[in-house]
Scaffold this active site. Structure first.
Site, PDB file in Angstrom:
ATOM      1  N   ALA A  70       0.786  -1.240   0.000  1.00  0.00           N
ATOM      2  CA  ALA A  70       0.000   0.000   0.000  1.00  0.00           C
ATOM      3  C   ALA A  70       0.815   1.285   0.000  1.00  0.00           C
ATOM      4  O   ALA A  70       0.438   2.260  -0.650  1.00  0.00           O
ATOM      5  CB  ALA A  70      -0.951   0.006   1.195  1.00  0.00           C
ATOM      6  N   ALA A  71       1.888   1.338   0.769  1.00  0.00           N
ATOM      7  CA  ALA A  71       2.620   2.602   0.910  1.00  0.00           C
ATOM      8  C   ALA A  71       3.236   3.020  -0.432  1.00  0.00           C
ATOM      9  O   ALA A  71       3.658   2.161  -1.211  1.00  0.00           O
ATOM     10  CB  ALA A  71       3.717   2.448   1.960  1.00  0.00           C
ATOM     11  N   ARG A 103       6.651   3.771   6.581  1.00  0.00           N
ATOM     12  CA  ARG A 103       5.791   4.227   5.492  1.00  0.00           C
ATOM     13  C   ARG A 103       4.307   4.123   5.873  1.00  0.00           C
ATOM     14  O   ARG A 103       3.505   4.953   5.470  1.00  0.00           O
ATOM     15  CB  ARG A 103       6.093   3.414   4.223  1.00  0.00           C
ATOM     16  CG  ARG A 103       7.376   3.882   3.527  1.00  0.00           C
ATOM     17  CD  ARG A 103       8.001   2.775   2.681  1.00  0.00           C
ATOM     18  NE  ARG A 103       7.160   2.311   1.611  1.00  0.00           N
ATOM     19  CZ  ARG A 103       7.155   2.796   0.363  1.00  0.00           C
ATOM     20  NH1 ARG A 103       7.945   3.824   0.053  1.00  0.00           N
ATOM     21  NH2 ARG A 103       6.385   2.276  -0.559  1.00  0.00           N
ATOM     22  N   ASP A 136       3.738  -8.688   5.401  1.00  0.00           N
ATOM     23  CA  ASP A 136       4.416  -9.038   4.148  1.00  0.00           C
ATOM     24  C   ASP A 136       3.382  -9.555   3.160  1.00  0.00           C
ATOM     25  O   ASP A 136       2.705 -10.567   3.422  1.00  0.00           O
ATOM     26  CB  ASP A 136       5.479 -10.103   4.436  1.00  0.00           C
ATOM     27  CG  ASP A 136       6.296 -10.490   3.211  1.00  0.00           C
ATOM     28  OD1 ASP A 136       5.916 -10.099   2.090  1.00  0.00           O
ATOM     29  OD2 ASP A 136       7.311 -11.186   3.372  1.00  0.00           O
ATOM     30  N   CYS A 163       5.367  -0.079 -12.128  1.00  0.00           N
ATOM     31  CA  CYS A 163       5.936   1.070 -12.842  1.00  0.00           C
ATOM     32  C   CYS A 163       7.232   0.615 -13.505  1.00  0.00           C
ATOM     33  O   CYS A 163       8.288   1.223 -13.333  1.00  0.00           O
ATOM     34  CB  CYS A 163       6.151   2.264 -11.903  1.00  0.00           C
ATOM     35  SG  CYS A 163       7.032   1.866 -10.385  1.00  0.00           S
TER      36      CYS A 163
END
Length: 451
Positions: free
Chosen positions: A270-271, A298, A320, A389
């Protein structure tokens, strides 16, 4: 009693660059750490300048090092004391990229070398910088091009050699050149409206009233920033959570997921939280979002951001994503997997030098483990967005094929409204954005279903 130790801008920049290298920090985290104990007045005054130096030196590091290694005798810049090496990089950047008069650039760095090392080292550094001043880069690059075209492109555009080879194979020679040129341009900013506090038209009016020129994008809740007078983070509406800064392709993930009010959602990595909060906004703070991340720090930053944005349907858990199992299955999952970040070079130039083939191979194993665990956490018929990304097929299309053939997912035929399609036999069913084509991060998205 408060003691203030004064250091020069060059020392501060070299210290940050050295921390990035020695402690494997991101440029953003290294900057935050360096300015943590700086008084607010000086922080406002110098942070922008230091940020610019750090990002530009990291962006052009291979070309800077090419100049230094071309004049060094009997050693390489990589073998020098890291702090000294970074001081030399600062001077070379000033001379060759900023157009600072060589005498001024050299003198400001030599003063620091004398202070932090000794006269002998200062004379050595001075001789190196004098040689750099006389170095004919054009001729050196011409000779390199005749000898090794890939290395020539790697130096000229300051990208890792593996990236040049990969981009050329993926996009062809012209496409690879255009992509690298685009990666080296200034970052493009996008802002996403927080619908819990305002609407897109009001946000556009507010920004333009504050000298921020914007344009519409393919996403109805995201605006493209064309020009601005002062940093967006200094605007009142940013500080009060009326909008967030989020890349266009990144913001597409939540739309592709298409969350519905009242659903139970899992965000597996998520972070820093952009996608988590976007999903929460689309769900109008209904339902439940379980947001997990491997980093406690984070997650704490996410907690602060949640309060600012008015998000109330997210539960943060330190876990995790490879092994996490919740007491209930989920209707939908966001898996924005840890990756090589090879699509974010324009935004984060430091990641250019953070990955090699060995490290990428390890990341791919993590991605596959997270895909398998996502399947276990998803209800039958539930849907998931898988995104990275990264420009690499082995992190993108090949992982989706793994999810289809080895895990049990099926591809959802989603009608992508913009971007490009992908590669391999599933290419027409996945989304890709490229920096040189779409003026945002290079990105990959696929929508999957548990059959």
């Amino acid at each position: 009693m408060e003691v203030t130790i004064k250091i020069t801008i060059q020392e501060l920049i070299a210290d940050i660059l050295t921390d990035i290298e020695e402690f494997n920090l991101s440029a953003k985290n290294a900057l935050e750490r360096a300015f943590r104990n700086v008084v607010e007045e000086d922080r406002e005054r110098y942070r922008g300048l230091v940020h610019s130096y750090i990002f530009e030196i990291l962006k052009w590091r291979k070309r800077i090092d090419f100049a230094l290694n071309s004049v060094l005798k009997g050693t390489k810049i990589e073998k020098l004391n890291p702090f000294l090496a970074n001081l030399l990089r600062i001077a070379v950047y000033d001379i060759r990229f900023k157009g600072t008069p060589p005498a001024i650039a050299t003198d400001s760095v030599i003063r620091v070398v004398k202070k932090r090392f000794n006269i002998k080292t200062a004379k050595f550094a001075n001789a190196i910088l004098r040689s750099v001043e006389e170095f004919n880069e054009e001729n050196a690059l011409k000779k390199l091009k005749e000898k090794d075209r890939i290395e020539y492109l790697s130096v000229k555009f300051s990208h890792p050699r593996w990236y040049v080879e990969y981009a050329m194979e993926l996009l062809g020679y012209e496409g690879a050149i255009r992509l690298m040129m685009s990666n080296n341009r200034p970052q493009r900013y996008y802002v996403r409206v927080n619908p819990l506090k305002t609407d897109i038209d009001s946000l556009r009016d507010y920004l333009e009233e504050h000298d921020v020129r914007v344009a519409r994008t393919p996403l109805d809740d995201v605006l493209k920033v064309l020009e601005y007078q002062k940093p967006l983070t200094r605007l009142k509406w940013y500080k009060e959570g009326y909008f967030v800064i989020q890349d266009l392709a990144s913001a597409y993930v939540a739309h592709v997921l298409s969350p519905e009010n009242g659903e139970r959602i899992l965000d597996m990595a998520a972070a820093p939280g952009s996608k988590t909060f976007h999903v929460a906004h689309l769900m109008e703070n209904t339902g439940e979002i379980i947001a997990i991340d491997y980093s406690r720090d984070r997650l704490e930053k996410m907690r602060e951001k949640m309060a600012l944005l008015g998000v109330k349907n997210v539960k943060l858990i330190h876990a995790d994503g490879q092994i996490f199992k919740w007491k209930h299955e989920f209707d939908k999952i966001v898996l924005d997997a840890p990756c090589s970040s090879s699509g974010t070079y324009r935004q984060f130039p430091d990641v250019k030098w953070s990955f090699d083939e060995e490290k990428i191979a390890k990341v791919i194993q993590v991605q596959k483990a997270m895909l398998k665990n996502a399947y276990k956490n998803l209800r039958k018929g539930g849907e998931m967005t898988y995104s990275t990304c990264s420009i690499r097929i082995d992190e993108d299309e090949e992982n989706v094929k793994y999810a289809l053939n080895k895990v049990g997912f099926e591809l959802v035929p989603y009608e992508f409204t913009w971007g490009e399609r992908g590669f391999t036999e599933i290419g027409d069913k996945v989304f890709r954005a490229f920096t040189h084509l779409h003026d945002c991060n290079s990105f990959f998205i696929a929508k999957l279903r548990k059959s």
